[in-house]
Write a protein that holds these residues in place. Sequence first.
Motif, mmCIF file in Angstrom:
data_model
loop_
_atom_site.group_PDB
_atom_site.id
_atom_site.type_symbol
_atom_site.label_atom_id
_atom_site.label_comp_id
_atom_site.label_asym_id
_atom_site.label_seq_id
_atom_site.Cartn_x
_atom_site.Cartn_y
_atom_site.Cartn_z
ATOM 1 N N THR A 128 0.855 -1.173 0.000
ATOM 2 C CA THR A 128 0.000 0.000 0.000
ATOM 3 C C THR A 128 0.897 1.231 0.000
ATOM 4 O OG1 THR A 128 -1.949 1.023 1.010
ATOM 5 C CG2 THR A 128 -0.276 0.138 2.523
ATOM 6 N N THR A 129 0.295 2.375 0.093
ATOM 7 C CA THR A 129 1.068 3.614 0.146
ATOM 8 C C THR A 129 1.034 4.170 1.560
ATOM 9 O OG1 THR A 129 -0.861 4.936 -0.442
ATOM 10 C CG2 THR A 129 0.548 4.152 -2.270
ATOM 11 N N GLU A 130 1.959 5.046 1.849
ATOM 12 C CA GLU A 130 2.025 5.647 3.186
ATOM 13 C C GLU A 130 0.716 6.344 3.576
ATOM 14 O OE1 GLU A 130 3.589 5.508 6.608
ATOM 15 O OE2 GLU A 130 4.917 4.867 4.994
ATOM 16 N N PRO A 131 0.088 7.116 2.677
ATOM 17 C CA PRO A 131 -1.179 7.750 3.074
ATOM 18 C C PRO A 131 -2.314 6.761 3.377
ATOM 19 C CG PRO A 131 -0.280 8.841 1.132
ATOM 20 C CD PRO A 131 0.550 7.604 1.370
ATOM 21 N N ILE A 132 -2.277 5.581 2.771
ATOM 22 C CA ILE A 132 -3.342 4.583 2.976
ATOM 23 C C ILE A 132 -3.014 3.632 4.135
ATOM 24 C CG2 ILE A 132 -4.676 2.735 1.846
ATOM 25 C CD1 ILE A 132 -5.214 5.538 0.743
ATOM 26 N N LYS A 133 -1.767 3.567 4.559
ATOM 27 C CA LYS A 133 -1.349 2.643 5.614
ATOM 28 C C LYS A 133 -2.227 2.721 6.869
ATOM 29 C CE LYS A 133 2.643 1.405 8.458
ATOM 30 N NZ LYS A 133 1.996 1.637 9.754
ATOM 31 N N PRO A 134 -2.585 3.912 7.377
ATOM 32 C CA PRO A 134 -3.431 3.956 8.582
ATOM 33 C C PRO A 134 -4.779 3.249 8.427
ATOM 34 C CG PRO A 134 -2.435 6.093 8.195
ATOM 35 C CD PRO A 134 -2.134 5.245 6.975
ATOM 36 N N PHE A 135 -5.318 3.226 7.213
ATOM 37 C CA PHE A 135 -6.562 2.493 6.943
ATOM 38 C C PHE A 135 -6.363 1.020 7.300
ATOM 39 C CE2 PHE A 135 -8.717 -0.255 3.826
ATOM 40 C CZ PHE A 135 -10.053 0.086 4.029
#
Length: 177
Positions: A128-135
């Motif tokens: 995934t990408t860093e911005p989506i990781k928290p999801f």
Amino acid sequence: MEIETLDLRKISEPEVRAAATLVCANWTKPGRTVESMTADMLERWKAYDGPESQFPRSFMIREAGRAIAHATVEPRTIGTSAGDITVLALARVCTDPAVRGKHLGLAMARAAFELVDNGTFAFSLFQTTEPIKPFYDRLGAVAIENLCVNSTAENPTAPAFWSPVIMRYSAKPGWPS
């Protein structure tokens, strides 16, 4: 909204086209078109002969016949320090931008991860990408530090994933070091 499970061994051309249209609208990639992705998906898993419970599938939500949320899960056997294991490869999790905020991506990820929770697969492995990781963090996935390579690629020591964020679900013990 109903989540459909589409068996990729038997998927129809209209079902694939619906998924490919949504995926291509979310991620442009040189050389990838709805037509090329449809052709690839129609042929890719026809000869799958692994365990029946681990068959490759897509999850989809449609509205008025149009795909508005999608995810693909495929079995991948990976070599590890503990021997080969078959993991759930999660890919193409996306939603139509017009329906964002309705938690449809969450529904897709949960449908996929249910195959880990019910024991069909021991783990899921994905990028995934860093911005989506928290999801994915909120769903119980964790980042891994393992080196992941594609031993069958032209350069078998190159990273197997394009993203530097590699995650696994579940966070339970047993992931090989």
